[in-house]
Design an enzyme around this catalytic site. Sequence first.
Site, mmCIF file in Angstrom:
data_model
loop_
_atom_site.group_PDB
_atom_site.id
_atom_site.type_symbol
_atom_site.label_atom_id
_atom_site.label_comp_id
_atom_site.label_asym_id
_atom_site.label_seq_id
_atom_site.Cartn_x
_atom_site.Cartn_y
_atom_site.Cartn_z
ATOM 1 N N PHE A 129 -14.778 23.430 -32.443
ATOM 2 C CA PHE A 129 -13.601 24.198 -32.046
ATOM 3 C C PHE A 129 -12.362 23.436 -32.495
ATOM 4 O O PHE A 129 -12.207 22.257 -32.178
ATOM 5 C CB PHE A 129 -13.538 24.414 -30.529
ATOM 6 N N ASP A 214 -10.905 15.291 -35.185
ATOM 7 C CA ASP A 214 -10.182 16.128 -34.230
ATOM 8 C C ASP A 214 -10.392 15.516 -32.850
ATOM 9 O O ASP A 214 -11.450 15.661 -32.236
ATOM 10 C CB ASP A 214 -10.716 17.564 -34.277
ATOM 11 N N LYS A 243 -3.754 17.869 -26.277
ATOM 12 C CA LYS A 243 -4.070 17.906 -24.849
ATOM 13 C C LYS A 243 -3.521 16.731 -24.025
ATOM 14 O O LYS A 243 -2.466 16.849 -23.425
ATOM 15 C CB LYS A 243 -5.578 18.070 -24.669
HETATM 16 C C1 LIG Z 1 -8.150 22.503 -27.397
HETATM 17 C C2 LIG Z 1 -8.599 22.047 -28.736
HETATM 18 C C3 LIG Z 1 -7.941 22.452 -29.913
HETATM 19 C C4 LIG Z 1 -6.815 23.459 -29.916
HETATM 20 O O1 LIG Z 1 -5.713 23.043 -29.182
HETATM 21 P P1 LIG Z 1 -4.585 24.114 -28.763
HETATM 22 O O2 LIG Z 1 -3.529 23.268 -28.119
HETATM 23 O O3 LIG Z 1 -5.226 25.091 -27.845
HETATM 24 O O4 LIG Z 1 -4.107 24.749 -30.007
HETATM 25 C C5 LIG Z 1 -8.366 21.919 -31.119
HETATM 26 N N1 LIG Z 1 -9.393 21.065 -31.170
HETATM 27 C C6 LIG Z 1 -10.058 20.659 -30.079
HETATM 28 C C7 LIG Z 1 -11.169 19.675 -30.206
HETATM 29 C C8 LIG Z 1 -9.695 21.146 -28.821
HETATM 30 O O5 LIG Z 1 -10.366 20.774 -27.739
#
Ligand SMILES: *Cc1c(COP(=O)(O)O)cnc(C)c1O
Length: 400
Positions: A129, A214, A243
């Site tokens: 994701f 990521d 986050k």
């Molecule tokens: C939450 C998340 C995203 C996306 O972040 P947003 O602030 O919702 O755009 C991307 N990569 C990972 C691993 C995430 O947990």
Amino acid sequence: MTSSLLPTYARYPLAFARGEGVWLETAEGGRYLDLGGGIAVASLGYSHPHLVAALIEQGGKLWHTSNLFQIPQAERLAARLTAACFADYVFFTNSGAEALEGAIKTARKYHAVGGHPERFHIITFEGAFHGRTYATIAAGGNEKYIEGFGPKAPGFDKVPFGDLAAVKAAIGPQTAAILVEPIQGEGGVRVPPHAFLRGLRELCDQNGLLLIVDEVQSGVGRTGKLFAYQHSGIEPDIMAIAKGIGGGFPLGAFLTTFEAGKGMTVGTHGTTFGGNPLATAVGNAVLDVVLEPGFIESVAAKGLLFKQRLAALRDTYPSVIAEVRGEGLMLGLKLNVPAADFAAAGRAEHVLVIPAADNVVRLIPPLIISEDEIAEGVARLGAACGHFKAMDDARKGAAE
Ligand SMILES: *Cc1c(COP(=O)(O)O)cnc(C)c1O
């Protein structure tokens, strides 16, 4: 209840009026132990005095100037982040998806300025994701998020998570980079095999590829290291975070080495809001706490304690909990009952957990959670398990 919010979420019938530490409270005074942390965002919990003070202080002086001017708060936060990890440069964003967009653009531009604009493909993983923008839904590869939104952004090649042989086979003359979550979050707190990141690093080095991690969910102390890649003893070329770095204020960033960032010159990328004085003042306040000596070690220790207690819970309720996964305070329970039902049982016991793919609920609490609160959380999760045990017993009783 009718709502004017676009109905893209099936929201729980529950609203909170205030929060303190690991606890959320409804307007009526109902208190919930939050093991979800607003999806790993409230890294220091709610109403942390140091964050509130930083927000109020900067809020009373200057919120926003635009990136046409020097922003000392952003300079300071970038310098602190680069001092603490592999990177030389930071670009601030407002979200995780924007951070990933910037990371992807940086990797493609690196090859373009190196004379290889045809190298724009990025190897990605099943269960990944990366956000909800056009490029990041293509990178995540989840058909449910892609379907119906027109042509998919090109250049993302998906392989099974943890499968180095499949990565190797997917590398071709068009490959620019590999994009990976060190631990998959939304995918179900999936921890790859031990040597996986090291194997990816080697494949990148052998083939002139960039390694993008990521760490939007796993970063900023969450796994018991400042960044999860640091468990594996390798360094990436580019990283996305978000986050936890804002502690609840919208803030993200992508970070790069000088070399990988060499294409990102004046005018190649930009943002109106990203890295404004208010956001980066709060980001600095988050780092003040997370970088305090012993803080990240305490996350690792509490994570271990939590995991052990959860393993004992699994032994008590094997018909409910199949497996305990994760690292630090990024934990998951793989369930034998529907994850959404388990989360609902948790809400009934006033403990909040977050469903993920692979029939997992995530336990990603504020990093400031105490040992007593972990014990309280485990007790409430046990009570939630009891809902299913009771159903089991009732079913058995009816059958006899
Ligand atoms: C939450 C998340 C995203 C996306 O972040 P947003 O602030 O919702 O755009 C991307 N990569 C990972 C691993 C995430 O947990």
